[in-house]
Design an enzyme around this catalytic site. Sequence first.
Site, PDB file in Angstrom:
ATOM      1  N   LYS A  22       0.835  -1.205   0.000  1.00 27.34           N
ATOM      2  CA  LYS A  22       0.000   0.000   0.000  1.00 27.34           C
ATOM      3  C   LYS A  22       0.870   1.254   0.000  1.00 27.34           C
ATOM      4  O   LYS A  22       0.643   2.185  -0.792  1.00 27.34           O
ATOM      5  CB  LYS A  22      -0.919  -0.017   1.221  1.00 27.34           C
ATOM      6  CG  LYS A  22      -1.939   1.102   1.258  1.00 27.34           C
ATOM      7  CD  LYS A  22      -2.871   0.954   2.458  1.00 27.34           C
ATOM      8  CE  LYS A  22      -3.675  -0.312   2.378  1.00 27.34           C
ATOM      9  NZ  LYS A  22      -4.651  -0.439   3.488  1.00 27.34           N
ATOM     10  N   ARG A  34      -3.508   3.178   8.500  1.00 26.84           N
ATOM     11  CA  ARG A  34      -3.825   1.888   7.874  1.00 26.84           C
ATOM     12  C   ARG A  34      -2.570   1.017   7.784  1.00 26.84           C
ATOM     13  O   ARG A  34      -1.468   1.511   7.573  1.00 26.84           O
ATOM     14  CB  ARG A  34      -4.387   2.085   6.464  1.00 26.84           C
ATOM     15  CG  ARG A  34      -5.788   2.668   6.395  1.00 26.84           C
ATOM     16  CD  ARG A  34      -6.274   2.678   4.948  1.00 26.84           C
ATOM     17  NE  ARG A  34      -7.675   3.024   4.824  1.00 26.84           N
ATOM     18  CZ  ARG A  34      -8.127   4.258   4.625  1.00 26.84           C
ATOM     19  NH1 ARG A  34      -7.278   5.268   4.540  1.00 26.84           N
ATOM     20  NH2 ARG A  34      -9.431   4.484   4.512  1.00 26.84           N
ATOM     21  N   GLY A  56      -8.364  -7.122   4.927  1.00 25.94           N
ATOM     22  CA  GLY A  56      -9.179  -7.309   6.122  1.00 25.94           C
ATOM     23  C   GLY A  56      -8.500  -8.024   7.264  1.00 25.94           C
ATOM     24  O   GLY A  56      -9.106  -8.258   8.313  1.00 25.94           O
ATOM     25  N   MET A 108      -5.618  -7.045   8.950  1.00 25.65           N
ATOM     26  CA  MET A 108      -5.054  -6.185   9.979  1.00 25.65           C
ATOM     27  C   MET A 108      -5.937  -4.950  10.130  1.00 25.65           C
ATOM     28  O   MET A 108      -7.011  -4.870   9.547  1.00 25.65           O
ATOM     29  CB  MET A 108      -3.611  -5.853   9.632  1.00 25.65           C
ATOM     30  CG  MET A 108      -2.717  -7.089   9.703  1.00 25.65           C
ATOM     31  SD  MET A 108      -1.029  -6.777   9.227  1.00 25.65           S
ATOM     32  CE  MET A 108      -1.207  -6.504   7.472  1.00 25.65           C
ATOM     33  N   ARG A 141      -3.768  -1.472  -5.711  1.00 26.03           N
ATOM     34  CA  ARG A 141      -2.979  -2.704  -5.580  1.00 26.03           C
ATOM     35  C   ARG A 141      -3.395  -3.641  -6.701  1.00 26.03           C
ATOM     36  O   ARG A 141      -4.474  -3.478  -7.284  1.00 26.03           O
ATOM     37  CB  ARG A 141      -3.208  -3.363  -4.219  1.00 26.03           C
ATOM     38  CG  ARG A 141      -4.645  -3.747  -3.956  1.00 26.03           C
ATOM     39  CD  ARG A 141      -4.835  -4.191  -2.524  1.00 26.03           C
ATOM     40  NE  ARG A 141      -6.238  -4.397  -2.196  1.00 26.03           N
ATOM     41  CZ  ARG A 141      -6.716  -4.452  -0.960  1.00 26.03           C
ATOM     42  NH1 ARG A 141      -5.912  -4.305   0.064  1.00 26.03           N
ATOM     43  NH2 ARG A 141      -8.000  -4.645  -0.746  1.00 26.03           N
ATOM     44  N   HIS A 155      -2.489 -48.119  -9.093  1.00 26.59           N
ATOM     45  CA  HIS A 155      -3.533 -48.296 -10.107  1.00 26.59           C
ATOM     46  C   HIS A 155      -4.560 -47.166 -10.043  1.00 26.59           C
ATOM     47  O   HIS A 155      -4.922 -46.567 -11.062  1.00 26.59           O
ATOM     48  CB  HIS A 155      -4.214 -49.656  -9.894  1.00 26.59           C
ATOM     49  CG  HIS A 155      -5.346 -49.921 -10.840  1.00 26.59           C
ATOM     50  ND1 HIS A 155      -6.652 -49.612 -10.518  1.00 26.59           N
ATOM     51  CD2 HIS A 155      -5.377 -50.450 -12.082  1.00 26.59           C
ATOM     52  CE1 HIS A 155      -7.427 -49.946 -11.536  1.00 26.59           C
ATOM     53  NE2 HIS A 155      -6.678 -50.463 -12.487  1.00 26.59           N
ATOM     54  N   SER A 167      12.613 -44.989 -24.311  1.00 27.26           N
ATOM     55  CA  SER A 167      11.646 -44.236 -23.517  1.00 27.26           C
ATOM     56  C   SER A 167      11.841 -44.651 -22.066  1.00 27.26           C
ATOM     57  O   SER A 167      11.702 -45.825 -21.733  1.00 27.26           O
ATOM     58  CB  SER A 167      10.208 -44.545 -23.967  1.00 27.26           C
ATOM     59  OG  SER A 167       9.287 -43.876 -23.126  1.00 27.26           O
ATOM     60  N   CYS A 171       8.759 -41.010 -19.811  1.00 34.24           N
ATOM     61  CA  CYS A 171       7.343 -41.247 -19.527  1.00 34.24           C
ATOM     62  C   CYS A 171       7.096 -41.286 -18.017  1.00 34.24           C
ATOM     63  O   CYS A 171       7.904 -41.854 -17.270  1.00 34.24           O
ATOM     64  CB  CYS A 171       6.881 -42.572 -20.136  1.00 34.24           C
ATOM     65  SG  CYS A 171       6.752 -42.523 -21.927  1.00 34.24           S
ATOM     66  N   TYR A 206      11.188 -35.707 -26.025  1.00 37.56           N
ATOM     67  CA  TYR A 206       9.845 -35.445 -25.481  1.00 37.56           C
ATOM     68  C   TYR A 206       9.715 -36.036 -24.087  1.00 37.56           C
ATOM     69  O   TYR A 206      10.513 -36.874 -23.663  1.00 37.56           O
ATOM     70  CB  TYR A 206       8.763 -36.038 -26.396  1.00 37.56           C
ATOM     71  CG  TYR A 206       8.750 -37.551 -26.470  1.00 37.56           C
ATOM     72  CD1 TYR A 206       8.028 -38.309 -25.537  1.00 37.56           C
ATOM     73  CD2 TYR A 206       9.456 -38.236 -27.462  1.00 37.56           C
ATOM     74  CE1 TYR A 206       8.010 -39.700 -25.601  1.00 37.56           C
ATOM     75  CE2 TYR A 206       9.449 -39.625 -27.530  1.00 37.56           C
ATOM     76  CZ  TYR A 206       8.733 -40.344 -26.595  1.00 37.56           C
ATOM     77  OH  TYR A 206       8.726 -41.717 -26.639  1.00 37.56           O
TER      78      TYR A 206
END
Length: 873
Positions: free
Chosen positions: A22, A92, A101, A103, A336, A454, A761, A828, A848
Site C-alpha cells: 500500500k 492503515r 481485512g 489487519m 494494488r 492403479h 523411452s 514417460c 519429449y
Amino acid sequence: MTKWVYLFSEGSKEQKGLLGGKGANLAEMTKLGLPVPTGFTVTTEACLDYLSHQNQLTDEMKEQVTQAVETLSEKTGKRFGDLDQPLLVSVRSGSKFSMPGMMDTVLNLGLNDQTVAAIAKNSQDERFAYDCYRRLLQMFGDVVMGIDNQKFESRITALKKLHQLNYDNELTAEHWKTIVSEYKEIYRQAIQREFPQNPIEQLHLAIEAVFGSWNNARAKTYRRLHDISDDLGTAVNIQEMVFGNFGDSSGTGVVFSRNPSTGEPGLFGEYLINAQGEDVVAGVRTPKPIQVLAEELPEQFQQLQSILENLEKHYRDMQDVEFTIENGKLFILQTRNGKRTSKAALTILLDFFREGIITEEELIERIEAKDLEASLHPSFDETVISNRVPFLSGLAASPGAAVGAAYFTAEAATEAKARGEKVILVREETSPEDIEGIAVSEAVVTARGGMTSHAAVVARGMGICSVVGCEALTMEEDGGVVGKETIKEGTILSVDGTLGNVYFGEIPLEELTNTVALDELQSIWDQHAKFQVRANAETPKDIETAMALGATGIGLARTEHMFFERTRLLQFRRLILADTLDERLEVLKDLKDVQKQDFKSIYQAAGGKATTIRLLDPPLHEFLPKNNDECREVAKALNKSFNEVKRKSDNLAEVNPMLGFRGLRLGVAYPEIYRMQGEAIVEAASEVIKERGYEIQPEIMIPFTIDAQEFAKVRCSIETAIQDFLAVSNQKITYQIGTMIEIPRACLVADEIAKYADFFSFGTNDLTQMVLGLSRDDSPRIINQYGEAGIFEDDPFQVLDEHGVGAMMKIAIEKGRQTKPNLKIGICGEAAAHPKSLVFLNTLPINYISCSPFRIPQAKMTLAQYGVTGLKK
C-alpha cells in the site's frame, strides 16, 4: 541513523518490502501526479523492530513520526489540535503482500472534544462532525484498546430502535452527540481512563496497534493459508483524511479495473454516497454498483475511469482501487494488484497480451500453475473451504474437486450411478476389476497406494480427482473408519484431489467455465519449449482429451490397460491361464481382432500424430483371481474346474510381482503374444492410412528390457510377423521398434541395447522404484518418514530423483547416443511433468516427455517459462 519514516513523495513502487504494498503504491501514485491525499509511511523494518523491543516504539521512531507530521502540516495547511484547520488522518496497515481485512485501520484520528466542535462550526455541519468523532471512538476503542466492538454497535442499534429508524444515515447530529457521549463512557469503563485528547498520543497508540495486528490470529491464519512469511512485518500508512460522508456530493467506494471473477474489461465495484470507506466493506449499508456513479456524479466517474485505465497500464496488471469523493473532488486512497479467480487471471493476461500491455515473454512468465490447473478442473468455493477441516488426508494423486456419496465396491458404485447419484469410490486399493466403478465415479479415495498406484494412474488418465494412500483410513466390512469417524455407504463426502483432502458433507463447487483460450496459449508455449510434450493415453476419449489439451502425440499407450474392462479381463485371464500353445493361439486369434480395433481407434483419435504403443506389460497379480470366490467365478466363465484355475493361479502367483514375470519376459516365454500385438499394430496403421490418409509411422515399445540379446531376440520375432504381413499385403510402412528403459542394468548396457532399438523411452515409475529400492505402491509411509526426517525434500515418485534416477538416465542417454547419435529419447511418467523435474530434464538432450492428459498444459507452460527466463531450483 535508521530511516523509519518515508514521505509518500520519497518512495516508489519498487520498495514494497520496505514500505509495504500500500505504501509503495501510494508513493508511486504521488509521483504520477494522481490525486492522492498527502501522507507518510512507517516502514516494515520499524514494525519488526517494534515487535522485537517488547512492543514499544523507540524514541527515535517517535521523533521521525513527529517530523513527518510537521511536514504533513506544512503541505496541507492543517495541524493537529488546531481549531481553525484541524488535521485529521487515517492510519492503515500495509504489508508487502496484500492481506485484505486481516489487519487493522483507524480513521479520523486527531479528533477530540475541541476539534470536533471546531469542525462542526467551520463546516456548518454538526452531523458530519459528530459522525466522524463517533467513528474514531469506535475504531480506536476496538482496534487500539481491544474493546468488544459489539458494545459500540449495540448502542447505535438501540438508538435506531428507540427512534424507529432503519439506517445509520438517518441519525441526526443530536443522535450522534448522544452516541459520542455513550461511547466515551464505554471507553472509560473498559479502560479505566479517558479517551486520549492529544492527537500525537492517539497516533502513537494507533501505530502500535497496527504493528501489533501483524500477529493477530486472523493475520497469522491468512499468512499460513497463502504461504506468506511471518518475518515480513507490516508498514503503517498515515494519510490526510478526506471525507466521503460530507453530503450528497461525497462518497466512497472500491473498484476494480476489470471483473475479478471473469476477467472482462470495464470497471467493476461498488460505492456509497455520503459514507466513509469502512461502510462499504463493513456491510452497514448496501452499496450501489459502480456504473450508477456515472449517473449520480458523471464527471467524477469519468475521471475515475481514466485513472484506472492509466494505473492498469502503468502497473501492467488489473488494479483494485479505493477512492473517496469529498464535495465533488476525487481522491485515490489506494491501489494494488487485484485478487481474481483463476479463470479471470488467465483471461486478463491474454487480454493484456492482445492489447499490447505485456509482451509474449511476460505473458508466459506471469501465468501461474495453480490458475492453469484450476481452469481445467472443478474446485471448491474458497470462502467455504477455508473454514473447513478435513477428516482425512492422503496423496493428491489427481487434481480437481468432487462431491458425492461413498460406495465401497465397483458394483455398488455402478448401481448408484444408474440411480442418478454422484459417486465417490472408497477402496482399500483398486485393481483392474474396479475400472467400471472408477469410470462412473466423481472421485476415488484409497487407503493404500502411492502416486503411481492403479487408482492414481487410472484416475489421472480419466481426469477424475483422486486421493490415495490415506493411511488413517481402515476399510472394514461395513465401511471405512477414520479414528472415531465412520464412513458408511451413502455418506456424502467432498474430495479435493488437488490438496489431497477429504471432508464430510457437501462443499459448494466453483462453476467451471472452460473458456480459456488454450489453443492460443499452446501455440505460444510451443515456440519457446526445448522439447515436446506427449500424452500417456490409450482410450479414444483420453487421447481426444490429450489432443485438446495440447499433446504433440501419444508417448505411451499401455496395452494392458485395454484389458481392464470386465469382458476383456475374462479373455485376458483365459490367455494367462491357458495350459498349451494351441489354447493360447486360439485365444490370441480372437484377441488380435479386438486389439486391431483398439489400435485403429488410437490412431484415429491421435489424428496422425506420433503414437507409441507399448506391448503388454502386466504384473500378473493385477489380473489373476484374488480369492476362492473369484476362482470359482472365473472357472465357471472359462468352463474350467475350480481346482484347475486355483492351481494355475497359485503357480503364477509371485512374492514380488512388480519384479517378476512381466514385460519383455512375457515376450521371451510366449513370443506368440508379442507377435500378435505387432501384427495388430501394423495392420491397424495400414487400414487407417488407407481410410484417413494419415502419415502413420508405428512406434512399437517393448517394455522391461535388461539385455541387448534379450531385446534383439524378441524384436526379431515381432519383426518377422510384421514383414510377413507387409509382404502378403504388398505394402510399405515405416515403423520403429524401441524399448522402455526402466531397469538400472538397461541404463548401464544402453550402448548395446541401442544397436537394436530405434528409440528409448524411460519409465520413471519403475526406474525410480528399482534405483531407490522403494516399492512404488507401498512407499508412501517410508517417503513420509524420510520427509519428516529431512532426508527427502520431495517424493521421488512425484519429483524426479536427479542424483539417483537422473544419473542413471544420463548414463543411458550418453551410451545410447554413442551408438546411435540420433536415437530418439522420451521420458514417460508423472514425475517427468513436475515443474522441478522439468528444470533437470531441460539439461538433457531428449525429444519429449509423456504424461497424463491433464498435466500437459502445465508441463508445456513450465517448459516455455524455462525457455523464456530459465527456471531456478
